[in-house]
Scaffold this active site. Structure first.
Site, PDB file in Angstrom:
ATOM      1  N   ARG A 112     -27.892  11.686 -16.840  1.00 33.70           N
ATOM      2  CA  ARG A 112     -27.918  12.108 -15.437  1.00 33.70           C
ATOM      3  C   ARG A 112     -28.227  13.591 -15.345  1.00 33.70           C
ATOM      4  O   ARG A 112     -27.958  14.356 -16.271  1.00 33.70           O
ATOM      5  CB  ARG A 112     -26.601  11.790 -14.738  1.00 33.70           C
ATOM      6  CG  ARG A 112     -25.372  12.552 -15.227  1.00 33.70           C
ATOM      7  CD  ARG A 112     -25.188  13.897 -14.559  1.00 33.70           C
ATOM      8  NE  ARG A 112     -23.879  14.487 -14.811  1.00 33.70           N
ATOM      9  CZ  ARG A 112     -23.664  15.781 -14.946  1.00 33.70           C
ATOM     10  NH1 ARG A 112     -24.674  16.638 -14.912  1.00 33.70           N
ATOM     11  NH2 ARG A 112     -22.462  16.252 -15.152  1.00 33.70           N
ATOM     12  N   GLU A 211     -20.519  15.453  -5.928  1.00 29.46           N
ATOM     13  CA  GLU A 211     -20.198  16.865  -6.209  1.00 29.46           C
ATOM     14  C   GLU A 211     -21.404  17.770  -5.946  1.00 29.46           C
ATOM     15  O   GLU A 211     -21.277  18.963  -5.712  1.00 29.46           O
ATOM     16  CB  GLU A 211     -19.700  17.025  -7.655  1.00 29.46           C
ATOM     17  CG  GLU A 211     -19.159  18.408  -7.936  1.00 29.46           C
ATOM     18  CD  GLU A 211     -18.463  18.485  -9.294  1.00 29.46           C
ATOM     19  OE1 GLU A 211     -17.460  17.774  -9.479  1.00 29.46           O
ATOM     20  OE2 GLU A 211     -18.934  19.245 -10.155  1.00 29.46           O
ATOM     21  N   ARG A 215     -27.057  13.489  -7.671  1.00 30.67           N
ATOM     22  CA  ARG A 215     -26.828  13.174  -9.073  1.00 30.67           C
ATOM     23  C   ARG A 215     -27.815  12.056  -9.356  1.00 30.67           C
ATOM     24  O   ARG A 215     -27.712  10.971  -8.776  1.00 30.67           O
ATOM     25  CB  ARG A 215     -25.402  12.690  -9.321  1.00 30.67           C
ATOM     26  CG  ARG A 215     -24.341  13.793  -9.207  1.00 30.67           C
ATOM     27  CD  ARG A 215     -24.443  14.739 -10.390  1.00 30.67           C
ATOM     28  NE  ARG A 215     -23.547  15.876 -10.290  1.00 30.67           N
ATOM     29  CZ  ARG A 215     -22.367  15.960 -10.909  1.00 30.67           C
ATOM     30  NH1 ARG A 215     -21.922  14.951 -11.631  1.00 30.67           N
ATOM     31  NH2 ARG A 215     -21.640  17.042 -10.805  1.00 30.67           N
ATOM     32  N   CYS A 257     -20.662  23.184  -9.726  1.00 26.03           N
ATOM     33  CA  CYS A 257     -19.770  23.584 -10.812  1.00 26.03           C
ATOM     34  C   CYS A 257     -20.570  24.292 -11.909  1.00 26.03           C
ATOM     35  O   CYS A 257     -21.616  23.795 -12.319  1.00 26.03           O
ATOM     36  CB  CYS A 257     -19.086  22.347 -11.385  1.00 26.03           C
ATOM     37  SG  CYS A 257     -17.966  22.709 -12.749  1.00 26.03           S
ATOM     38  N   THR A 259     -20.282  24.333 -14.931  1.00 27.17           N
ATOM     39  CA  THR A 259     -20.505  23.534 -16.143  1.00 27.17           C
ATOM     40  C   THR A 259     -21.825  22.765 -16.030  1.00 27.17           C
ATOM     41  O   THR A 259     -22.356  22.306 -17.029  1.00 27.17           O
ATOM     42  CB  THR A 259     -19.383  22.489 -16.361  1.00 27.17           C
ATOM     43  OG1 THR A 259     -19.368  21.590 -15.249  1.00 27.17           O
ATOM     44  CG2 THR A 259     -18.041  23.143 -16.503  1.00 27.17           C
ATOM     45  N   ARG A 266     -26.382  15.601 -18.336  1.00 28.74           N
ATOM     46  CA  ARG A 266     -25.408  15.007 -19.244  1.00 28.74           C
ATOM     47  C   ARG A 266     -25.988  13.677 -19.724  1.00 28.74           C
ATOM     48  O   ARG A 266     -26.358  12.823 -18.919  1.00 28.74           O
ATOM     49  CB  ARG A 266     -24.058  14.758 -18.558  1.00 28.74           C
ATOM     50  CG  ARG A 266     -23.029  14.098 -19.468  1.00 28.74           C
ATOM     51  CD  ARG A 266     -21.780  13.704 -18.726  1.00 28.74           C
ATOM     52  NE  ARG A 266     -20.992  14.846 -18.340  1.00 28.74           N
ATOM     53  CZ  ARG A 266     -20.169  15.520 -19.152  1.00 28.74           C
ATOM     54  NH1 ARG A 266     -20.025  15.144 -20.410  1.00 28.74           N
ATOM     55  NH2 ARG A 266     -19.485  16.542 -18.711  1.00 28.74           N
ATOM     56  N   ARG A 295     -14.965  11.848 -23.890  1.00 24.39           N
ATOM     57  CA  ARG A 295     -14.174  11.590 -22.681  1.00 24.39           C
ATOM     58  C   ARG A 295     -13.610  10.182 -22.732  1.00 24.39           C
ATOM     59  O   ARG A 295     -14.025   9.366 -23.548  1.00 24.39           O
ATOM     60  CB  ARG A 295     -15.074  11.697 -21.449  1.00 24.39           C
ATOM     61  CG  ARG A 295     -15.667  13.061 -21.227  1.00 24.39           C
ATOM     62  CD  ARG A 295     -16.757  12.947 -20.189  1.00 24.39           C
ATOM     63  NE  ARG A 295     -16.804  14.057 -19.272  1.00 24.39           N
ATOM     64  CZ  ARG A 295     -17.471  14.027 -18.127  1.00 24.39           C
ATOM     65  NH1 ARG A 295     -18.115  12.959 -17.746  1.00 24.39           N
ATOM     66  NH2 ARG A 295     -17.484  15.076 -17.336  1.00 24.39           N
ATOM     67  N   GLU A 300     -14.704  11.505 -17.012  1.00 23.56           N
ATOM     68  CA  GLU A 300     -13.927  12.735 -17.015  1.00 23.56           C
ATOM     69  C   GLU A 300     -12.449  12.513 -16.689  1.00 23.56           C
ATOM     70  O   GLU A 300     -12.113  11.834 -15.729  1.00 23.56           O
ATOM     71  CB  GLU A 300     -14.542  13.660 -15.960  1.00 23.56           C
ATOM     72  CG  GLU A 300     -13.970  15.042 -15.971  1.00 23.56           C
ATOM     73  CD  GLU A 300     -14.777  15.983 -15.072  1.00 23.56           C
ATOM     74  OE1 GLU A 300     -15.384  15.519 -14.102  1.00 23.56           O
ATOM     75  OE2 GLU A 300     -14.784  17.182 -15.378  1.00 23.56           O
TER      76      GLU A 300
HETATM   77  N1  ARG Z   1     -13.003  21.944 -11.619  1.00 26.29           N
HETATM   78  C1  ARG Z   1     -12.565  21.081 -12.671  1.00 26.29           C
HETATM   79  C2  ARG Z   1     -11.905  21.901 -13.750  1.00 26.29           C
HETATM   80  O1  ARG Z   1     -11.985  23.094 -13.695  1.00 26.29           O
HETATM   81  C3  ARG Z   1     -13.700  20.244 -13.230  1.00 26.29           C
HETATM   82  C4  ARG Z   1     -14.677  20.960 -14.095  1.00 26.29           C
HETATM   83  C5  ARG Z   1     -15.845  20.184 -14.689  1.00 26.29           C
HETATM   84  N2  ARG Z   1     -16.098  18.935 -14.092  1.00 26.29           N
HETATM   85  C6  ARG Z   1     -16.829  18.726 -13.014  1.00 26.29           C
HETATM   86  N3  ARG Z   1     -16.928  17.502 -12.552  1.00 26.29           N
HETATM   87  N4  ARG Z   1     -17.487  19.664 -12.432  1.00 26.29           N
HETATM   88  O2  ARG Z   1     -11.278  21.365 -14.631  1.00 26.29           O
END
Ligand code: ARG
Length: 342
Positions: A112, A211, A215, A257, A259, A266, A295, A300
């Site tokens: 994804r 999010e 996606r 995010c 990440t 991913r 995971r 997650e």
């Molecule tokens: N905000 C969450 C943390 O700090 C998730 C971080 C990564 N995962 C995500 N789906 N963005 O643990």
């Protein structure tokens, strides 16, 4: 704003708690992006959830530059970047190869990417009207998909809780239960303008306004990771003709995010490893050596059930998409070899 008490609870070990000093917060707290996003809003999920691992979200593309002082150390630490941050892109199809030809271990392969439309605030900060506009633009673009990827849109508002529960395990719906997203403001007005577009053969999906605005997901029940990647490349080629995604020359694709920036990709497999499960140290060692993230079965922050792990790439920035797939393939092969030898 001048802070007097600690910004984060003592128990917090998130990256934002590690790097955001009161002095830095003081310096940045008066700044607002053009859409009106502030640092106080960016860190509210990390402040509320002591077990956050990252703890910060961007409210729009500009957050990454305006609040660079805090985003940069979080980004370089998470993505393990030494030296300067640079985005690499290579979305060329790869030669297909089955990672598990005997179908002994891999249940499914999934790739994804996350994307956001550059002209709109991201999900922690978007208003109702803009969210609807984002949904409409994406649905319009999806009308141009080539035949094998064509399918139907299921707005989340039209699914009852039972239907959502049934569709979540296969990723054909997303449930609004994530407290990290909740505290970040991402779940505001749920389920309005949220939904999942699913191709007829269920191998291609687009989550809208989860999010991130998009996606884009490809998956199938096999170890054909490259084939899944190639399908994603086809979809992205088409979507990029119709949508303009938020991106930065150094940070790559920008998402809610940190990440998920850079390639924002991913790639992973669901894999059954009953013997390695009993040797967690061995498994962690291999994962570290190959840059893998392990995971739980449902993704997650979930538990492992039936010895089924969700194994994917950890890094998404400073590495080509094609390299991610190749590194992951080597890592999975190493895990399978170890499992066979135990
Ligand atoms: N905000 C969450 C943390 O700090 C998730 C971080 C990564 N995962 C995500 N789906 N963005 O643990």
């Amino acid at each position: 704003m001048h802070v007097t008490g600690p910004l984060f609870p003592e128990a917090s070990c998130s990256l934002v708690a590690r790097f955001l000093t009161p002095a830095m917060f003081d310096r940045l707290s008066g700044c607002k992006t053009a859409t009106g996003f502030t640092l106080a809003r960016a860190i509210q999920s990390g402040q509320k959830n002591h077990d956050s691992s990252i703890g910060i979200y961007a409210g729009d593309a500009e957050s990454y530059t305006l609040f660079r002082e805090i985003f940069d150390p979080v980004i370089t630490t998470y993505h393990q970047i030494t030296g300067s941050v640079r985005h690499f892109k290579n979305l060329e199809p790869l030669d297909p190869a089955d990672l598990d030809p005997d179908k002994e271990f891999i249940l499914s392969s999934r790739v994804r990417v996350a994307r956001n439309l550059f002209a709109h605030a991201f999900t922690p900060h978007i208003n109702r009207q803009d969210r609807q506009c984002v949904e409409r633009q994406i649905l319009d673009a999806l009308k141009n998909l080539p035949a094998p990827l064509k399918g139907r849109y299921h707005p989340m508002g039209e699914l009852d809780p039972g239907q959502i529960r049934d569709k979540v395990p296969a990723g054909r719906a997303f449930a609004p239960g994530d407290r990290f997203q909740e505290a970040a403001g991402i779940l505001t007005d749920f389920p309005l303008s949220r939904g999942v577009y699913t191709s007829k053969n269920k191998k291609f999906m687009v989550w809208i306004n989860e999010e991130d605005h998009l996606r884009i997901i490809c998956m199938e029940k096999s170890g054909h990771l490259c084939r899944v990647f190639n399908r994603l490349v086809t979809a992205l080629d088409m979507l990029e003709q119709y949508l303009v995604f938020a991106s930065d020359p150094d940070l790559g694709y920008l998402n809610a995010c940190p990440t998920n920036i850079g390639t924002a990709m991913r790639a992973g497999v669901h894999i059954r490893l009953p013997k390695l499960e009993k040797q967690p140290d061995e498994m962690a060692k291999l994962a570290r050596a190959h840059g893998l993230q392990i995971r739980g079965t449902a993704g997650e922050k979930t538990q492992v059930t039936g010895s089924v792990f969700d194994i994917s790439n950890r890094r998404r920035l400073g590495v080509y998409e094609t390299q991610i797939i190749q590194d992951l393939s080597l890592g999975i092969a190493a895990l399978i070899k170890k499992e066979k030898n135990l």
